[in-house]
Write a protein that holds these residues in place. Structure first.
Motif, PDB file in Angstrom:
ATOM      1  N   ARG A 223       0.825  -1.217   0.000  1.00 37.91           N
ATOM      2  CA  ARG A 223       0.000   0.000   0.000  1.00 37.91           C
ATOM      3  C   ARG A 223       0.860   1.268   0.000  1.00 37.91           C
ATOM      4  NH1 ARG A 223      -4.448  -1.041   4.635  1.00 37.91           N
ATOM      5  NH2 ARG A 223      -5.264   0.940   3.758  1.00 37.91           N
ATOM      6  N   GLY A 224       2.182   1.079  -0.195  1.00 35.21           N
ATOM      7  CA  GLY A 224       3.079   2.224  -0.270  1.00 35.21           C
ATOM      8  C   GLY A 224       3.494   2.784   1.068  1.00 35.21           C
ATOM      9  N   ARG A 225       3.250   2.063   2.166  1.00 37.03           N
ATOM     10  CA  ARG A 225       3.629   2.544   3.488  1.00 37.03           C
ATOM     11  C   ARG A 225       5.052   2.100   3.821  1.00 37.03           C
ATOM     12  NH1 ARG A 225      -1.509   0.126   6.629  1.00 37.03           N
ATOM     13  NH2 ARG A 225      -0.602  -1.668   5.553  1.00 37.03           N
ATOM     14  N   PHE A 226       5.780   2.961   4.510  1.00 39.33           N
ATOM     15  CA  PHE A 226       7.168   2.673   4.861  1.00 39.33           C
ATOM     16  C   PHE A 226       7.237   1.525   5.863  1.00 39.33           C
ATOM     17  CE2 PHE A 226      10.859   3.420   7.640  1.00 39.33           C
ATOM     18  CZ  PHE A 226      11.894   3.362   6.706  1.00 39.33           C
ATOM     19  N   VAL A 227       8.065   0.534   5.544  1.00 38.42           N
ATOM     20  CA  VAL A 227       8.256  -0.618   6.428  1.00 38.42           C
ATOM     21  C   VAL A 227       9.584  -0.512   7.167  1.00 38.42           C
ATOM     22  CG1 VAL A 227       8.504  -3.129   6.520  1.00 38.42           C
ATOM     23  CG2 VAL A 227       6.845  -2.085   4.948  1.00 38.42           C
ATOM     24  N   GLY A 228      10.626  -0.181   6.445  1.00 38.97           N
ATOM     25  CA  GLY A 228      11.937  -0.076   7.075  1.00 38.97           C
ATOM     26  C   GLY A 228      12.994   0.208   6.029  1.00 38.97           C
ATOM     27  N   ARG A 229      14.154   0.607   6.496  1.00 38.23           N
ATOM     28  CA  ARG A 229      15.306   0.842   5.617  1.00 38.23           C
ATOM     29  C   ARG A 229      16.315  -0.271   5.858  1.00 38.23           C
ATOM     30  NH1 ARG A 229      17.789   6.688   5.580  1.00 38.23           N
ATOM     31  NH2 ARG A 229      15.891   6.940   4.339  1.00 38.23           N
ATOM     32  N   VAL A 230      16.833  -0.845   4.762  1.00 35.13           N
ATOM     33  CA  VAL A 230      17.788  -1.939   4.866  1.00 35.13           C
ATOM     34  C   VAL A 230      19.145  -1.478   4.328  1.00 35.13           C
ATOM     35  CG1 VAL A 230      16.064  -3.765   4.775  1.00 35.13           C
ATOM     36  CG2 VAL A 230      17.003  -2.871   2.640  1.00 35.13           C
ATOM     37  N   ASP A 231      20.205  -2.070   4.867  1.00 33.97           N
ATOM     38  CA  ASP A 231      21.559  -1.635   4.506  1.00 33.97           C
ATOM     39  C   ASP A 231      21.851  -1.845   3.022  1.00 33.97           C
ATOM     40  OD1 ASP A 231      21.974  -1.004   7.151  1.00 33.97           O
ATOM     41  OD2 ASP A 231      23.032  -2.867   7.630  1.00 33.97           O
ATOM     42  N   LEU A 232      21.608  -3.063   2.540  1.00 33.62           N
ATOM     43  CA  LEU A 232      21.898  -3.423   1.148  1.00 33.62           C
ATOM     44  C   LEU A 232      20.703  -4.197   0.607  1.00 33.62           C
ATOM     45  CD1 LEU A 232      25.565  -4.692   1.668  1.00 33.62           C
ATOM     46  CD2 LEU A 232      24.878  -2.466   0.763  1.00 33.62           C
ATOM     47  N   ALA A 233      20.325  -3.903  -0.622  1.00 36.57           N
ATOM     48  CA  ALA A 233      19.104  -4.531  -1.137  1.00 36.57           C
ATOM     49  C   ALA A 233      19.207  -4.799  -2.625  1.00 36.57           C
ATOM     50  CB  ALA A 233      17.899  -3.641  -0.851  1.00 36.57           C
ATOM     51  N   TRP A 234      18.488  -5.846  -3.043  1.00 39.26           N
ATOM     52  CA  TRP A 234      18.204  -6.111  -4.445  1.00 39.26           C
ATOM     53  C   TRP A 234      16.679  -6.001  -4.571  1.00 39.26           C
ATOM     54  CZ3 TRP A 234      21.891  -8.382  -1.528  1.00 39.26           C
ATOM     55  CH2 TRP A 234      23.206  -8.376  -2.035  1.00 39.26           C
ATOM     56  N   PRO A 235      16.183  -4.779  -4.795  1.00 36.52           N
ATOM     57  CA  PRO A 235      14.735  -4.537  -4.698  1.00 36.52           C
ATOM     58  C   PRO A 235      13.893  -5.402  -5.620  1.00 36.52           C
ATOM     59  CG  PRO A 235      15.939  -2.468  -4.718  1.00 36.52           C
ATOM     60  CD  PRO A 235      16.927  -3.532  -5.048  1.00 36.52           C
ATOM     61  N   ARG A 260      10.808  -4.901  13.343  1.00 37.41           N
ATOM     62  CA  ARG A 260      11.121  -4.464  11.988  1.00 37.41           C
ATOM     63  C   ARG A 260      11.344  -5.656  11.068  1.00 37.41           C
ATOM     64  NH1 ARG A 260      16.148  -3.848  10.203  1.00 37.41           N
ATOM     65  NH2 ARG A 260      16.571  -2.539   8.370  1.00 37.41           N
ATOM     66  N   LEU A 261      12.062  -6.670  11.546  1.00 36.24           N
ATOM     67  CA  LEU A 261      12.331  -7.858  10.736  1.00 36.24           C
ATOM     68  C   LEU A 261      11.030  -8.577  10.396  1.00 36.24           C
ATOM     69  CD1 LEU A 261      14.499  -9.658   9.455  1.00 36.24           C
ATOM     70  CD2 LEU A 261      14.643 -10.899  11.618  1.00 36.24           C
ATOM     71  N   ASN A 262      10.125  -8.676  11.347  1.00 38.98           N
ATOM     72  CA  ASN A 262       8.835  -9.320  11.079  1.00 38.98           C
ATOM     73  C   ASN A 262       8.044  -8.546  10.034  1.00 38.98           C
ATOM     74  OD1 ASN A 262       9.307 -11.384  12.887  1.00 38.98           O
ATOM     75  ND2 ASN A 262       8.282 -10.357  14.597  1.00 38.98           N
ATOM     76  N   GLY A 268       7.215  -9.550   2.276  1.00 39.64           N
ATOM     77  CA  GLY A 268       7.717 -10.463   1.255  1.00 39.64           C
ATOM     78  C   GLY A 268       9.220 -10.421   1.032  1.00 39.64           C
ATOM     79  N   TRP A 269       9.964  -9.882   1.987  1.00 41.29           N
ATOM     80  CA  TRP A 269      11.410  -9.763   1.833  1.00 41.29           C
ATOM     81  C   TRP A 269      12.150 -10.875   2.559  1.00 41.29           C
ATOM     82  CZ3 TRP A 269      14.690  -5.769  -0.250  1.00 41.29           C
ATOM     83  CH2 TRP A 269      13.991  -4.829  -1.020  1.00 41.29           C
ATOM     84  N   ILE A 270      13.209 -11.368   1.924  1.00 41.24           N
ATOM     85  CA  ILE A 270      14.202 -12.211   2.596  1.00 41.24           C
ATOM     86  C   ILE A 270      15.268 -11.273   3.159  1.00 41.24           C
ATOM     87  CG2 ILE A 270      16.019 -13.936   2.318  1.00 41.24           C
ATOM     88  CD1 ILE A 270      14.410 -15.171   0.079  1.00 41.24           C
ATOM     89  N   VAL A 271      15.515 -11.360   4.455  1.00 35.71           N
ATOM     90  CA  VAL A 271      16.504 -10.491   5.093  1.00 35.71           C
ATOM     91  C   VAL A 271      17.573 -11.362   5.746  1.00 35.71           C
ATOM     92  CG1 VAL A 271      16.909  -8.657   6.775  1.00 35.71           C
ATOM     93  CG2 VAL A 271      14.720  -8.766   5.549  1.00 35.71           C
ATOM     94  N   LEU A 272      18.811 -11.191   5.290  1.00 38.51           N
ATOM     95  CA  LEU A 272      19.952 -11.900   5.862  1.00 38.51           C
ATOM     96  C   LEU A 272      20.769 -10.929   6.702  1.00 38.51           C
ATOM     97  CD1 LEU A 272      21.078 -13.888   2.703  1.00 38.51           C
ATOM     98  CD2 LEU A 272      19.698 -14.716   4.601  1.00 38.51           C
TER      99      LEU A 272
END
Length: 310
Positions: A223-235, A260-262, A268-272
């Motif tokens: 819905r375009g709402r901010f979830v979080g900022r990640v250090d490095l990403a492949w959007p 934030r991780l949840n 739908g993001w994989i976060v390592l």
């Protein structure tokens, strides 16, 4: 009971030349040999209560008293003065001398000899220091490569210098030593990198041949709402990599990280997440984990594209 030694106000806090204090009648040689004064360098002293052995600024103040005309504090020490701390504990003060100049060797000095035009020299808090551009230029030419990139990323992130200005500055010095390393570092530089370990993690993944990630990416939900900022990403693949420093172990920060991780996973993001141990000591494993996550998501996307009805 002996009375305490009289301390001239101008000598109470900063290093000073002993010979100058004697010539001005502020101290005697006998007083300098007493317990009130600590010798830092040849002819350079400081009051014992002002001595902070791990304070690099104190050592810069001391070294500056001995520098010949046209010399400057440079390299990592200059970066420190410009607000970018890249120094290990008890590091010597880095200074830059023109080739004819002389300075007595000392364990607290790291001397480099190079041309130092007046345009590369400025003053910071009363100390002669290389300009931000010259400082970044010198650090980018000094290996190892990962340390050079860490230094440049940090100076760019703190906005001590700008990348276009640094590139233009380097273009005017095309015959200086170290230019191949500098060009490589500038091609890899990322002003958004927020820490040395984040830079090292990004370089590790690039050196492994992985696609360049986006630094400091803002993740939005459907819905375009901010979830979080990640250090490095492949959007496009919704894969993120993060470096976890020691501050992430604090209780309040840990709770925020879990929430934030949840939220990122729900989007739908994989976060390592990796630590310094992963980046420095388990490099192949770190690369394998990121590669597997990218491959998994690429396979999912390809599978969806094949099975999507026309």
């Amino acid at each position: 009971m002996p009375s305490p030694a009289r301390v001239p106000p101008r000598l109470a806090f900063l290093p000073f030349r002993g010979s100058t204090a004697i010539a001005q009648g502020l101290l005697t040689r006998a007083m300098l040999r007493g317990p009130t004064w600590q010798r830092l360098l040849p002819d350079v002293y400081v009051h014992r209560d002002a001595l902070r052995a791990a304070d690099h600024r104190l050592w810069c103040d001391a070294v500056a008293l001995l520098l010949p005309a046209g010399a400057a504090i440079a390299g990592p020490s200059a970066a420190y003065l410009w607000g970018v701390d890249l120094l290990p504990r008890n590091a010597p003060v880095s200074v830059l001398l023109s080739r004819p100049a002389r300075l007595r060797p000392h364990p607290q000095l790291a001397v480099t000899r190079s041309a130092l035009p007046g345009s590369d020299l400025t003053c910071f808090g009363g100390l002669p220091v290389t300009t931000p551009l010259r400082t970044a230029f010198d650090l980018a030419r000094r290996g190892p490569r990962d340390e050079a990139l860490v230094a440049v990323d940090a100076m760019l992130h703190r906005r001590v210098v700008g990348l276009p200005a640094l590139q233009a500055y380097a273009d005017t010095r095309s015959r200086w030593p170290g230019l191949p390393l500098l060009r490589e570092v500038l091609a890899l530089a990322e002003p958004l990198s927020e820490s040395p370990m984040e830079t090292r993690l990004r370089l590790l993944l690039l050196d492994a041949g992985l696609p360049p990630p986006t630094a400091q990416h803002d993740v939005l939900d459907a819905r375009g709402r901010f979830v979080g900022r990640v250090d490095l990403a492949w959007p496009a693949l919704r894969v993120a990599v993060e470096y976890d420093g020691d501050h992430h172990r604090e209780r309040a920060h840990f709770r925020q990280d879990v929430a934030r991780l949840n939220a990122l996973r729900a989007a739908g993001w994989i976060v390592l997440r990796f630590t310094a141990d992963d980046v420095l000591r388990h490099r192949p494993r770190t690369v394998r984990l990121v590669t597997a996550a990218l491959r998994e998501r690429a396979d999912e996307r390809n599978s969806t594209a094949v099975t999507r009805p026309r």
